[in-house]
Design a protein around this motif. Sequence first.
Motif, PDB file in Angstrom:
ATOM      1  N   LEU A 188       0.821  -1.252   0.056  1.00 43.54           N
ATOM      2  CA  LEU A 188       0.251   0.055   0.010  1.00 43.54           C
ATOM      3  C   LEU A 188       0.927   1.266  -0.058  1.00 43.54           C
ATOM      4  CD1 LEU A 188      -3.004   0.846   0.336  1.00 43.54           C
ATOM      5  CD2 LEU A 188      -2.592   1.061   2.724  1.00 43.54           C
ATOM      6  N   LYS A 189       0.961   1.842  -1.170  1.00 42.12           N
ATOM      7  CA  LYS A 189       1.899   2.987  -1.410  1.00 42.12           C
ATOM      8  C   LYS A 189       0.962   4.243  -1.109  1.00 42.12           C
ATOM      9  CE  LYS A 189       5.417   0.963  -4.339  1.00 42.12           C
ATOM     10  NZ  LYS A 189       6.071   1.294  -5.329  1.00 42.12           N
ATOM     11  N   PRO A 190       1.339   5.347  -0.486  1.00 39.15           N
ATOM     12  CA  PRO A 190       0.718   6.595  -0.109  1.00 39.15           C
ATOM     13  C   PRO A 190       0.016   6.977  -1.586  1.00 39.15           C
ATOM     14  CG  PRO A 190       2.395   6.651   0.933  1.00 39.15           C
ATOM     15  CD  PRO A 190       2.664   5.405   0.136  1.00 39.15           C
ATOM     16  N   GLU A 191      -1.162   7.594  -1.507  1.00 45.33           N
ATOM     17  CA  GLU A 191      -1.627   8.253  -2.961  1.00 45.33           C
ATOM     18  C   GLU A 191      -0.881   9.391  -3.283  1.00 45.33           C
ATOM     19  OE1 GLU A 191      -4.774   8.379  -5.691  1.00 45.33           O
ATOM     20  OE2 GLU A 191      -4.436   6.924  -4.059  1.00 45.33           O
ATOM     21  N   TYR A 192      -0.336  10.190  -2.096  1.00 47.37           N
ATOM     22  CA  TYR A 192       0.529  11.318  -2.459  1.00 47.37           C
ATOM     23  C   TYR A 192       1.686  11.490  -1.436  1.00 47.37           C
ATOM     24  CZ  TYR A 192       1.577  16.213  -2.888  1.00 47.37           C
ATOM     25  OH  TYR A 192       2.328  17.350  -3.022  1.00 47.37           O
ATOM     26  N   THR A 193       2.730  11.802  -1.788  1.00 46.16           N
ATOM     27  CA  THR A 193       3.871  12.206  -0.835  1.00 46.16           C
ATOM     28  C   THR A 193       4.166  13.542  -1.144  1.00 46.16           C
ATOM     29  OG1 THR A 193       4.560   9.850  -0.741  1.00 46.16           O
ATOM     30  CG2 THR A 193       6.187  11.527  -0.051  1.00 46.16           C
ATOM     31  N   ASP A 194       4.207  14.520  -0.297  1.00 37.22           N
ATOM     32  CA  ASP A 194       4.717  15.886  -0.249  1.00 37.22           C
ATOM     33  C   ASP A 194       6.041  15.929  -0.580  1.00 37.22           C
ATOM     34  OD1 ASP A 194       5.484  18.593   0.035  1.00 37.22           O
ATOM     35  OD2 ASP A 194       3.319  18.891   0.886  1.00 37.22           O
ATOM     36  N   PRO A 195       6.494  16.398  -2.032  1.00 36.75           N
ATOM     37  CA  PRO A 195       7.922  16.587  -2.270  1.00 36.75           C
ATOM     38  C   PRO A 195       8.664  17.298  -1.157  1.00 36.75           C
ATOM     39  CG  PRO A 195       6.644  17.727  -3.819  1.00 36.75           C
ATOM     40  CD  PRO A 195       5.463  17.205  -3.167  1.00 36.75           C
ATOM     41  N   GLU A 196       8.038  18.357  -0.719  1.00 31.39           N
ATOM     42  CA  GLU A 196       8.712  19.144   0.303  1.00 31.39           C
ATOM     43  C   GLU A 196       9.139  18.657   1.448  1.00 31.39           C
ATOM     44  OE1 GLU A 196       7.206  23.063   0.033  1.00 31.39           O
ATOM     45  OE2 GLU A 196       7.347  23.343  -2.074  1.00 31.39           O
ATOM     46  N   THR A 197       7.871  18.198   2.232  1.00 32.93           N
ATOM     47  CA  THR A 197       7.887  17.849   3.628  1.00 32.93           C
ATOM     48  C   THR A 197       8.122  16.413   3.723  1.00 32.93           C
ATOM     49  OG1 THR A 197       5.384  17.504   3.418  1.00 32.93           O
ATOM     50  CG2 THR A 197       6.299  19.690   4.115  1.00 32.93           C
ATOM     51  N   GLY A 198       7.779  15.606   2.723  1.00 35.46           N
ATOM     52  CA  GLY A 198       7.885  14.150   2.818  1.00 35.46           C
ATOM     53  C   GLY A 198       6.457  13.570   3.372  1.00 35.46           C
ATOM     54  N   TYR A 199       5.577  14.060   3.854  1.00 39.61           N
ATOM     55  CA  TYR A 199       4.349  13.776   4.307  1.00 39.61           C
ATOM     56  C   TYR A 199       3.696  13.055   3.609  1.00 39.61           C
ATOM     57  CZ  TYR A 199       4.758  17.226   8.131  1.00 39.61           C
ATOM     58  OH  TYR A 199       5.346  18.213   9.129  1.00 39.61           O
ATOM     59  N   ARG A 200       3.202  11.764   3.953  1.00 39.92           N
ATOM     60  CA  ARG A 200       2.371  10.896   3.151  1.00 39.92           C
ATOM     61  C   ARG A 200       1.110  10.964   3.426  1.00 39.92           C
ATOM     62  NH1 ARG A 200       7.475   8.858   4.155  1.00 39.92           N
ATOM     63  NH2 ARG A 200       8.368   7.257   2.964  1.00 39.92           N
ATOM     64  N   TYR A 201       0.148  10.709   2.360  1.00 40.25           N
ATOM     65  CA  TYR A 201      -1.276  11.150   2.397  1.00 40.25           C
ATOM     66  C   TYR A 201      -1.998   9.850   1.436  1.00 40.25           C
ATOM     67  CZ  TYR A 201      -0.227  15.757   3.561  1.00 40.25           C
ATOM     68  OH  TYR A 201       0.300  16.977   4.259  1.00 40.25           O
ATOM     69  N   TYR A 202      -2.943   9.379   2.328  1.00 39.16           N
ATOM     70  CA  TYR A 202      -3.777   8.255   1.851  1.00 39.16           C
ATOM     71  C   TYR A 202      -5.162   8.703   1.365  1.00 39.16           C
ATOM     72  CZ  TYR A 202      -0.011   5.321   3.780  1.00 39.16           C
ATOM     73  OH  TYR A 202       1.319   4.980   3.993  1.00 39.16           O
ATOM     74  N   SER A 203      -5.552   7.775   0.455  1.00 40.86           N
ATOM     75  CA  SER A 203      -7.121   8.236  -0.078  1.00 40.86           C
ATOM     76  C   SER A 203      -8.037   7.402   0.535  1.00 40.86           C
ATOM     77  CB  SER A 203      -6.986   8.432  -1.479  1.00 40.86           C
ATOM     78  OG  SER A 203      -6.958   6.954  -2.101  1.00 40.86           O
ATOM     79  N   LEU A 204      -9.350   7.973   0.359  1.00 41.11           N
ATOM     80  CA  LEU A 204     -10.673   7.102   0.522  1.00 41.11           C
ATOM     81  C   LEU A 204     -10.525   5.793   0.098  1.00 41.11           C
ATOM     82  CD1 LEU A 204     -13.327   9.724   0.703  1.00 41.11           C
ATOM     83  CD2 LEU A 204     -12.532   8.581   2.804  1.00 41.11           C
TER      84      LEU A 204
END
Length: 275
Positions: free
Chosen positions: A32-48
């Motif tokens: 399960l790879k994150p839907e989006y990873t912020d290129p600046e902060t490296g924060y990982r985000y997951y979708s519904l």
Amino acid sequence: MKRTNLFRIGDMAEMFHLSVGSLRHYEKQGLLKPEYTDPETGYRYYSLRQMEVLTTIRFLRTLDMPLEEIRDFVTNRDTSKILTMLKEQKEAVLRKQEELKRIEKRISQQIETIESAVEAKTGVISIKEVSSQRVAWVRGKITPRYYFDLETSIRRLEKEQPNGMVWLGKVGLGIAQEKLTARQFEEYDRVFLLLDEEEEYLGETEIWPESKCVCMKFQGSHKDAAQHYGKMLDFIEENQMNISGFSREITLIDEGITQNPRDFVTEIQIPVQRT
């Protein structure tokens, strides 16, 4: 990228009662790879939509399914595929249940053996019916001074077995009938291994039938047995019985269980018949 309906990794972990480390591990394993990873902060985000995938992963993990199989499924999800996986895992669970039952039985047997030996009145001679036993054995002269003197014979019993076998408290020695009658107790004629009914053993085995035996438990090991054989033969003669087979001598508590030789307990069984 707009972050509408996206959840940070910490929030995702909290909702699913997982650690952030678990989600990072799933990502590393390709589950399960994150839907989006912020290129600046490296924060990982997951979708519904990823929540449903994570639910499936968690369910399959509760079934003890290997991660590589889960990864293959979540990459190519399909109804027939999940049915096949579940059926195969069910078979694996049933096999494991049978193995656990065998383990439970062996634990119970070992507990019973040790408790019986600890509580036994040593030096007391009795007559009892010994149930039939499945055995493997090797002939060979042996005069054991210590338990490890049996190792050569034990290795012969183990030879050609596909898997390592654990024989704690199941290896014994025997003296031939003619030697018992002649009161020759210093040398043994065979080493045997007691097998459970369902235990796999590649090699020749035999069934010892149920038999009446004169029995004694004593404190000590094989090297201490000779004096006790004499007492048992006196008992056999006094009670007008004949020896009907070789002796069966098993250490119930030995160096594999305790470091204190004073706690060793050995049992001798001598098959007999009434004259």
